[in-house]
Design a protein around this motif. Structure first.
Motif, PDB file in Angstrom:
ATOM      1  N   GLY A  88      69.520  52.151  20.541  1.00  9.17           N
ATOM      2  CA  GLY A  88      69.177  50.699  20.134  1.00  9.17           C
ATOM      3  C   GLY A  88      67.893  50.512  19.956  1.00  9.17           C
ATOM      4  O   GLY A  88      66.954  51.221  20.146  1.00  9.17           O
ATOM      5  N   ILE A  89      67.583  49.185  19.522  1.00  7.07           N
ATOM      6  CA  ILE A  89      66.180  49.062  19.339  1.00  7.07           C
ATOM      7  C   ILE A  89      65.207  49.035  20.524  1.00  7.07           C
ATOM      8  O   ILE A  89      64.010  49.431  20.412  1.00  7.07           O
ATOM      9  N   LEU A  90      65.756  48.603  21.729  1.00  7.02           N
ATOM     10  CA  LEU A  90      64.926  49.088  22.858  1.00  7.02           C
ATOM     11  C   LEU A  90      64.765  50.434  23.325  1.00  7.02           C
ATOM     12  O   LEU A  90      63.532  50.739  23.791  1.00  7.02           O
ATOM     13  N   GLY A  91      65.718  51.311  22.925  1.00  6.05           N
ATOM     14  CA  GLY A  91      65.453  52.611  23.199  1.00  6.05           C
ATOM     15  C   GLY A  91      64.259  53.074  22.090  1.00  6.05           C
ATOM     16  O   GLY A  91      63.461  54.088  22.602  1.00  6.05           O
ATOM     17  N   LEU A  93      63.718  59.196  17.054  1.00  8.55           N
ATOM     18  CA  LEU A  93      63.065  59.352  15.924  1.00  8.55           C
ATOM     19  C   LEU A  93      62.606  58.240  15.290  1.00  8.55           C
ATOM     20  O   LEU A  93      61.693  57.972  14.946  1.00  8.55           O
ATOM     21  N   ALA A  94      63.675  57.028  15.351  1.00  7.22           N
ATOM     22  CA  ALA A  94      63.116  55.604  14.779  1.00  7.22           C
ATOM     23  C   ALA A  94      61.760  55.250  15.552  1.00  7.22           C
ATOM     24  O   ALA A  94      60.939  54.795  14.969  1.00  7.22           O
ATOM     25  N   GLY A  95      61.876  55.567  17.054  1.00  7.95           N
ATOM     26  CA  GLY A  95      60.650  55.105  17.870  1.00  7.95           C
ATOM     27  C   GLY A  95      59.574  55.661  17.297  1.00  7.95           C
ATOM     28  O   GLY A  95      58.196  55.316  17.133  1.00  7.95           O
ATOM     29  N   ILE A  96      59.410  57.047  17.018  1.00  8.49           N
ATOM     30  CA  ILE A  96      58.391  57.963  16.527  1.00  8.49           C
ATOM     31  C   ILE A  96      57.971  57.444  15.290  1.00  8.49           C
ATOM     32  O   ILE A  96      56.648  57.251  15.035  1.00  8.49           O
ATOM     33  N   VAL A  97      58.807  57.362  14.412  1.00 13.21           N
ATOM     34  CA  VAL A  97      58.289  56.928  12.912  1.00 13.21           C
ATOM     35  C   VAL A  97      57.692  55.611  13.208  1.00 13.21           C
ATOM     36  O   VAL A  97      56.729  54.960  12.645  1.00 13.21           O
ATOM     37  N   TRP A  98      58.282  54.345  14.227  1.00 17.82           N
ATOM     38  CA  TRP A  98      57.389  53.133  14.359  1.00 17.82           C
ATOM     39  C   TRP A  98      56.371  53.383  15.104  1.00 17.82           C
ATOM     40  O   TRP A  98      55.274  52.739  14.458  1.00 17.82           O
ATOM     41  N   GLY A  99      56.019  54.290  15.858  1.00 18.56           N
ATOM     42  CA  GLY A  99      54.842  54.470  16.584  1.00 18.56           C
ATOM     43  C   GLY A  99      53.675  55.284  15.431  1.00 18.56           C
ATOM     44  O   GLY A  99      52.442  54.879  15.768  1.00 18.56           O
ATOM     45  N   LEU A 100      54.182  56.139  14.672  1.00 13.33           N
ATOM     46  CA  LEU A 100      53.246  56.568  13.639  1.00 13.33           C
ATOM     47  C   LEU A 100      52.691  55.544  12.684  1.00 13.33           C
ATOM     48  O   LEU A 100      51.347  55.820  12.087  1.00 13.33           O
ATOM     49  N   GLY A 101      53.500  54.530  12.120  1.00 13.47           N
ATOM     50  CA  GLY A 101      52.912  53.535  11.533  1.00 13.47           C
ATOM     51  C   GLY A 101      52.766  53.801  10.055  1.00 13.47           C
ATOM     52  O   GLY A 101      51.860  53.356   9.276  1.00 13.47           O
ATOM     53  N   GLN A 149      72.285  54.795  10.904  1.00 15.26           N
ATOM     54  CA  GLN A 149      72.098  54.205  12.272  1.00 15.26           C
ATOM     55  C   GLN A 149      70.267  54.122  12.214  1.00 15.26           C
ATOM     56  O   GLN A 149      69.923  53.090  12.676  1.00 15.26           O
ATOM     57  N   ILE A 150      69.657  55.184  11.771  1.00 18.51           N
ATOM     58  CA  ILE A 150      68.196  55.293  11.945  1.00 18.51           C
ATOM     59  C   ILE A 150      67.841  53.921  10.932  1.00 18.51           C
ATOM     60  O   ILE A 150      66.689  53.390  11.317  1.00 18.51           O
ATOM     61  N   LYS A 151      68.220  54.031   9.683  1.00 16.79           N
ATOM     62  CA  LYS A 151      68.056  53.185   8.939  1.00 16.79           C
ATOM     63  C   LYS A 151      68.155  51.573   9.374  1.00 16.79           C
ATOM     64  O   LYS A 151      67.379  50.557   9.183  1.00 16.79           O
ATOM     65  N   GLU A 152      69.156  51.347  10.135  1.00 14.87           N
ATOM     66  CA  GLU A 152      69.372  49.897  10.652  1.00 14.87           C
ATOM     67  C   GLU A 152      68.648  49.822  11.603  1.00 14.87           C
ATOM     68  O   GLU A 152      68.135  48.362  11.970  1.00 14.87           O
ATOM     69  N   LEU A 153      68.231  50.825  12.625  1.00 13.76           N
ATOM     70  CA  LEU A 153      66.985  50.616  13.614  1.00 13.76           C
ATOM     71  C   LEU A 153      65.574  50.252  12.902  1.00 13.76           C
ATOM     72  O   LEU A 153      64.886  49.062  13.331  1.00 13.76           O
ATOM     73  N   ASP A 203      65.304  48.785  10.008  1.00 16.16           N
ATOM     74  CA  ASP A 203      65.341  47.626   9.453  1.00 16.16           C
ATOM     75  C   ASP A 203      65.044  46.403  10.268  1.00 16.16           C
ATOM     76  O   ASP A 203      64.661  45.356   9.997  1.00 16.16           O
ATOM     77  N   GLU A 204      65.221  46.883  11.865  1.00 22.55           N
ATOM     78  CA  GLU A 204      64.937  45.567  12.599  1.00 22.55           C
ATOM     79  C   GLU A 204      63.313  45.601  12.694  1.00 22.55           C
ATOM     80  O   GLU A 204      62.682  44.678  13.739  1.00 22.55           O
ATOM     81  N   ILE A 205      62.647  46.731  12.335  1.00 21.09           N
ATOM     82  CA  ILE A 205      60.991  46.495  12.361  1.00 21.09           C
ATOM     83  C   ILE A 205      60.336  45.788  11.255  1.00 21.09           C
ATOM     84  O   ILE A 205      61.152  46.110  10.042  1.00 21.09           O
ATOM     85  N   PRO A 206      59.546  45.008  11.551  1.00 14.05           N
ATOM     86  CA  PRO A 206      59.033  44.166  10.389  1.00 14.05           C
ATOM     87  C   PRO A 206      58.263  44.949   9.448  1.00 14.05           C
ATOM     88  O   PRO A 206      57.939  44.261   8.349  1.00 14.05           O
ATOM     89  N   VAL A 207      57.877  46.172   9.190  1.00 12.81           N
ATOM     90  CA  VAL A 207      57.441  46.901   8.410  1.00 12.81           C
ATOM     91  C   VAL A 207      58.244  48.125   7.778  1.00 12.81           C
ATOM     92  O   VAL A 207      59.005  48.798   8.714  1.00 12.81           O
ATOM     93  N   SER A 208      58.169  48.422   6.719  1.00 15.47           N
ATOM     94  CA  SER A 208      59.252  49.692   6.016  1.00 15.47           C
ATOM     95  C   SER A 208      58.492  50.873   6.344  1.00 15.47           C
ATOM     96  O   SER A 208      57.223  51.053   5.631  1.00 15.47           O
ATOM     97  N   PHE A 209      59.091  51.964   6.936  1.00 16.69           N
ATOM     98  CA  PHE A 209      58.584  53.111   6.833  1.00 16.69           C
ATOM     99  C   PHE A 209      59.463  54.047   6.350  1.00 16.69           C
ATOM    100  O   PHE A 209      60.636  54.225   6.664  1.00 16.69           O
ATOM    101  N   THR A 210      59.020  55.085   5.658  1.00 12.61           N
ATOM    102  CA  THR A 210      59.826  56.209   5.104  1.00 12.61           C
ATOM    103  C   THR A 210      59.100  57.539   5.259  1.00 12.61           C
ATOM    104  O   THR A 210      60.030  58.480   4.612  1.00 12.61           O
ATOM    105  N   ASN A 211      58.507  57.709   6.335  1.00 14.19           N
ATOM    106  CA  ASN A 211      57.723  58.845   6.393  1.00 14.19           C
ATOM    107  C   ASN A 211      58.789  59.762   7.416  1.00 14.19           C
ATOM    108  O   ASN A 211      58.309  60.282   8.557  1.00 14.19           O
ATOM    109  N   TYR A 212      60.024  60.022   7.309  1.00 19.12           N
ATOM    110  CA  TYR A 212      60.907  60.954   7.956  1.00 19.12           C
ATOM    111  C   TYR A 212      61.898  61.528   7.128  1.00 19.12           C
ATOM    112  O   TYR A 212      62.202  60.969   5.913  1.00 19.12           O
ATOM    113  N   GLN A 213      62.493  62.585   7.476  1.00 19.01           N
ATOM    114  CA  GLN A 213      63.413  63.317   6.757  1.00 19.01           C
ATOM    115  C   GLN A 213      64.475  63.960   7.960  1.00 19.01           C
ATOM    116  O   GLN A 213      64.289  64.326   8.846  1.00 19.01           O
ATOM    117  N   LEU A 214      65.640  64.035   7.598  1.00 17.51           N
ATOM    118  CA  LEU A 214      66.849  64.357   8.381  1.00 17.51           C
ATOM    119  C   LEU A 214      67.204  65.872   7.908  1.00 17.51           C
ATOM    120  O   LEU A 214      67.430  65.824   6.679  1.00 17.51           O
TER     121      LEU A 214
END
Length: 308
Positions: free
Chosen positions: A148-151, A187-195, A215-219, A221-232
């Motif tokens: 989830g978003i807290l994780g 992964l979502a948290g790391i992408v978030w942290g990298l900005g 699931q990652i995209k939904e997570l 989407d809860e962050i107010p900035v859009s990041f696409t610097n990841y791949q699965l």
């Protein structure tokens, strides 16, 4: 709470020398999240952090979550509950079975409920959680895997832990972070942290049909900035929690060469996939890569023992 449940000073960044990478002139370092704590190991420290803060704020009567009989998440949650003096409850998939993890859960005081596979699949329905919330009133319901978003929020600090220690290995920057992916919250948290800076490669420990990409995209989407610097990348091989001889030989080789213990569910598969990319010439010469060791050693206790 912060001081007790967030100890990034134990996390170290170390160089890892493996023949395939050395020959290709690719530098590899490992962020040792597995060093956080013997029981609350790896990314579980980070994913549980804000859930435990929230449980404390809500003055919850206990902690309840779901998982399997080898669950790293449940193992960490049981240990956290014991540290906090909070009762813990686990809803576990399948018939009762005695595994090293289950034995630990019981020693840590966790109350176990075994659910049929059909019942366990209901965990995606609101009614499922409502039923258990009524059975355990005022217990904090921790999402599967501590997600989830807290994780994700708890994992946001991980890139900073890397940057703070680059000088210790003689680096001034890096090109990629590689991590195993289960629920996608790490992964979502790391992408978030990298900005938006650097690339994150998530190696799926589950089949692609599980929909982790959604699931990652939904997570995110809860962050107010859009990041696409990841791949699965598909790295599950035989399936989630499944190992094959090639993977197990590789894990033993890494231990023999570098003294690094890997699990066959997450980090072992991630490093195996990365090495295959290097062999296939898919990684540019001179690249600097940080591999996250996300802990996950509960799977190792069973799968490697079976193989040996």
């Amino acid at each position: 709470m912060d001081k007790q449940f967030f100890i990034p000073d134990k996390v170290t960044l170390t160089l890892l020398s493996l023949p395939v990478f050395d020959r290709a002139n690719i530098s590899l370092a490992v962020l040792r999240l597995d060093k956080t704590d013997q029981l609350i190991s790896g990314n579980k420290w980070f994913k549980l952090h804000y859930h435990l803060v929230q449980a404390n704020l809500q003055q919850s009567n206990g902690l309840l979550s779901v998982g399997g009989a080898h669950s790293n998440h449940l193992h960490a949650l049981a240990a956290a509950g014991e540290k906090l003096g909070l009762p813990t409850v686990a809803l576990i998939r399948g018939q009762p079975i005695e595994t090293p993890t289950v034995i630990d859960l019981q020693k840590l005081g966790m109350h176990l409920h075994w659910l049929s596979y059909g019942e366990f699949r209901r965990r995606y329905q609101a009614e499922f959680w409502q039923e258990w919330a009524e059975r355990y009133p005022d217990f904090y319901l921790v999402p599967e895997g501590g997600g989830g978003i807290l994780g994700a929020k708890g994992c946001r600090v991980i890139p900073e832990l890397i940057k703070q220690q680059l000088f210790t290995i003689g680096w001034d920057d890096f090109d990629y972070i590689y991590t195993g992916v289960g629920t996608g919250s790490t992964l979502a948290g790391i992408v978030w942290g990298l900005g938006g800076n650097h690339q994150v490669v998530g190696c799926l420990a589950v089949p692609e049909r599980y929909g982790v990409d959604v699931q990652i995209k939904e997570l995110l989407d809860e962050i107010p900035v859009s990041f696409t610097n990841y791949q699965l990348k598909p790295a599950a091989r035989k399936g989630f929690g499944q190992a094959d001889p090639d993977l197990l030989y590789f894990i033993n080789d890494v231990e023999a060469v570098a003294g690094l213990l890997l699990d066959p569910v997450y980090t072992g598969k991630t490093l195996y996939f990365l090495q295959q990319q290097v062999i296939n010439g898919e990684i540019a010469e001179g690249s600097r890569i940080v591999l996250l060791h996300t802990g996950g050693l509960q799977g190792r206790r069973v799968l490697l023992n079976r193989w040996e």
